[in-house]
Structures are given as structure tokens and as C-alpha cells.
Design a protein around this motif. Structure first.
Motif, PDB file in Angstrom:
ATOM      1  N   MET A   1       0.697  -1.238  -0.089  1.00  0.00           N
ATOM      2  CA  MET A   1      -0.024   0.121   0.219  1.00  0.00           C
ATOM      3  C   MET A   1       0.934   1.364  -0.003  1.00  0.00           C
ATOM      4  O   MET A   1       1.866   1.263   0.478  1.00  0.00           O
ATOM      5  N   GLY A   2       0.321   2.317  -0.625  1.00  0.00           N
ATOM      6  CA  GLY A   2       1.170   3.658  -0.666  1.00  0.00           C
ATOM      7  C   GLY A   2       1.058   4.160   0.597  1.00  0.00           C
ATOM      8  O   GLY A   2      -0.133   4.259   1.507  1.00  0.00           O
ATOM      9  N   THR A   3       1.933   5.533   0.717  1.00  0.00           N
ATOM     10  CA  THR A   3       1.759   6.267   1.722  1.00  0.00           C
ATOM     11  C   THR A   3       1.075   7.598   1.397  1.00  0.00           C
ATOM     12  O   THR A   3       1.569   7.834   0.396  1.00  0.00           O
ATOM     13  N   HIS A   4       0.537   8.051   2.264  1.00  0.00           N
ATOM     14  CA  HIS A   4      -0.187   9.303   2.124  1.00  0.00           C
ATOM     15  C   HIS A   4       0.913  10.518   2.123  1.00  0.00           C
ATOM     16  O   HIS A   4       1.390  10.704   3.052  1.00  0.00           O
ATOM     17  N   ARG A   5       0.972  11.197   1.006  1.00  0.00           N
ATOM     18  CA  ARG A   5       1.919  12.347   0.796  1.00  0.00           C
ATOM     19  C   ARG A   5       1.131  13.659   0.626  1.00  0.00           C
ATOM     20  O   ARG A   5       0.810  13.961  -0.482  1.00  0.00           O
ATOM     21  N   PRO A   6       0.989  14.217   1.760  1.00  0.00           N
ATOM     22  CA  PRO A   6      -0.159  15.741   1.517  1.00  0.00           C
ATOM     23  C   PRO A   6       0.696  16.632   0.351  1.00  0.00           C
ATOM     24  O   PRO A   6      -0.361  17.298  -0.126  1.00  0.00           O
ATOM     25  N   GLU A   7       2.043  16.610   0.446  1.00  0.00           N
ATOM     26  CA  GLU A   7       2.536  17.897  -0.377  1.00  0.00           C
ATOM     27  C   GLU A   7       2.256  17.308  -1.905  1.00  0.00           C
ATOM     28  O   GLU A   7       2.051  18.409  -2.843  1.00  0.00           O
ATOM     29  N   ILE A   8       2.032  16.185  -2.146  1.00  0.00           N
ATOM     30  CA  ILE A   8       1.616  15.798  -3.660  1.00  0.00           C
ATOM     31  C   ILE A   8       0.052  15.936  -3.780  1.00  0.00           C
ATOM     32  O   ILE A   8      -0.173  16.591  -5.175  1.00  0.00           O
ATOM     33  N   ALA A   9      -0.463  15.645  -2.911  1.00  0.00           N
ATOM     34  CA  ALA A   9      -2.049  15.955  -3.130  1.00  0.00           C
ATOM     35  C   ALA A   9      -2.237  17.242  -3.220  1.00  0.00           C
ATOM     36  O   ALA A   9      -3.117  17.679  -4.136  1.00  0.00           O
ATOM     37  N   THR A  10      -1.780  18.209  -2.599  1.00  0.00           N
ATOM     38  CA  THR A  10      -1.770  19.566  -2.921  1.00  0.00           C
ATOM     39  C   THR A  10      -1.203  20.025  -3.994  1.00  0.00           C
ATOM     40  O   THR A  10      -1.949  20.745  -4.874  1.00  0.00           O
ATOM     41  N   GLY A  11      -0.162  19.211  -4.445  1.00  0.00           N
ATOM     42  CA  GLY A  11       0.319  19.740  -5.687  1.00  0.00           C
ATOM     43  C   GLY A  11      -0.718  19.449  -6.931  1.00  0.00           C
ATOM     44  O   GLY A  11      -0.819  20.163  -7.900  1.00  0.00           O
ATOM     45  N   ILE A  12      -1.235  17.876  -6.900  1.00  0.00           N
ATOM     46  CA  ILE A  12      -2.234  17.725  -7.550  1.00  0.00           C
ATOM     47  C   ILE A  12      -3.364  18.778  -7.888  1.00  0.00           C
ATOM     48  O   ILE A  12      -3.792  19.187  -8.835  1.00  0.00           O
ATOM     49  N   GLU A  13      -3.859  19.111  -6.667  1.00  0.00           N
ATOM     50  CA  GLU A  13      -5.021  19.860  -6.622  1.00  0.00           C
ATOM     51  C   GLU A  13      -4.577  21.394  -7.240  1.00  0.00           C
ATOM     52  O   GLU A  13      -5.404  21.828  -7.956  1.00  0.00           O
ATOM     53  N   ASP A  14      -3.507  21.747  -6.968  1.00  0.00           N
ATOM     54  CA  ASP A  14      -3.071  23.125  -7.686  1.00  0.00           C
ATOM     55  C   ASP A  14      -2.887  23.097  -9.178  1.00  0.00           C
ATOM     56  O   ASP A  14      -3.544  23.978  -9.876  1.00  0.00           O
ATOM     57  N   VAL A  15      -2.323  21.932  -9.644  1.00  0.00           N
ATOM     58  CA  VAL A  15      -2.343  21.501 -11.192  1.00  0.00           C
ATOM     59  C   VAL A  15      -3.812  21.550 -11.573  1.00  0.00           C
ATOM     60  O   VAL A  15      -4.189  21.929 -12.875  1.00  0.00           O
ATOM     61  N   LEU A  16      -4.833  20.826 -11.200  1.00  0.00           N
ATOM     62  CA  LEU A  16      -5.952  20.463 -11.594  1.00  0.00           C
ATOM     63  C   LEU A  16      -6.639  22.004 -11.503  1.00  0.00           C
ATOM     64  O   LEU A  16      -7.294  22.265 -12.529  1.00  0.00           O
ATOM     65  N   ALA A  17      -6.385  22.756 -10.638  1.00  0.00           N
ATOM     66  CA  ALA A  17      -6.933  24.163 -10.607  1.00  0.00           C
ATOM     67  C   ALA A  17      -6.596  24.975 -11.778  1.00  0.00           C
ATOM     68  O   ALA A  17      -7.293  25.699 -12.440  1.00  0.00           O
ATOM     69  N   GLU A  18      -5.232  24.863 -11.939  1.00  0.00           N
ATOM     70  CA  GLU A  18      -4.720  25.645 -13.153  1.00  0.00           C
ATOM     71  C   GLU A  18      -5.353  24.919 -14.428  1.00  0.00           C
ATOM     72  O   GLU A  18      -5.439  25.810 -15.469  1.00  0.00           O
ATOM     73  N   ILE A  19      -5.342  23.670 -14.792  1.00  0.00           N
ATOM     74  CA  ILE A  19      -6.024  23.286 -15.999  1.00  0.00           C
ATOM     75  C   ILE A  19      -7.353  23.668 -16.140  1.00  0.00           C
ATOM     76  O   ILE A  19      -7.685  24.384 -17.047  1.00  0.00           O
ATOM     77  N   LYS A  20      -8.236  23.814 -14.849  1.00  0.00           N
ATOM     78  CA  LYS A  20      -9.586  24.198 -15.292  1.00  0.00           C
ATOM     79  C   LYS A  20      -9.468  25.862 -15.374  1.00  0.00           C
ATOM     80  O   LYS A  20     -10.247  26.152 -16.178  1.00  0.00           O
ATOM     81  N   ARG A  21      -8.527  26.543 -14.877  1.00  0.00           N
ATOM     82  CA  ARG A  21      -8.406  27.990 -15.187  1.00  0.00           C
ATOM     83  C   ARG A  21      -8.293  28.320 -16.543  1.00  0.00           C
ATOM     84  O   ARG A  21      -8.966  28.950 -17.348  1.00  0.00           O
ATOM     85  N   GLN A  22      -7.123  27.410 -17.086  1.00  0.00           N
ATOM     86  CA  GLN A  22      -6.725  27.584 -18.533  1.00  0.00           C
ATOM     87  C   GLN A  22      -7.986  27.212 -19.424  1.00  0.00           C
ATOM     88  O   GLN A  22      -8.313  27.931 -20.497  1.00  0.00           O
TER      89      GLN A  22
END
Length: 58
Positions: free
Chosen positions: A1-22
């Protein structure tokens, strides 16, 4: 099982937000997502400007 890495989750949310904005601001063109080692490293947005044929007619 994978470990939860909040910094990656936040990064993914930031990337998705930027894609939506564009996507929200483009009428004609493309949004390109560059991925390296499973992570988004770059977004490119190309917008095309279009005019009706009648605008340029003489």
C-alpha cells in the motif's frame, strides 16, 4: 500500500485548478500537459484568434 503524501495531493489540486482555469479562458486552441516520471511538470496553452470571413473581405 502507498503512503499518503500531503505535499503531492496539494500539488495535484493546484495542477487541476490551473488546468480548469486555462480551459475556462480559452475559446479556440489547445492546452497541453507535459508529464515526466508520472508528475505534471508543464502546462502550455495555445489560443487561436478567429475572425469571420466577412471581416477581412474588401
Amino acid at each position: 500500500m502507498g503512503t499518503h503524501r500531503p505535499e503531492i495531493a496539494t500539488g495535484i489540486e493546484d495542477v487541476l485548478a490551473e488546468i480548469k482555469r486555462q480551459l475556462a479562458h480559452i475559446r479556440y486552441g489547445s492546452v497541453e500537459i507535459q508529464i515526466h516520471n508520472g508528475q505534471v511538470v508543464q502546462l502550455e496553452s495555445r489560443e487561436k484568434k478567429r475572425w469571420d470571413k466577412g471581416v477581412n473581405a474588401r
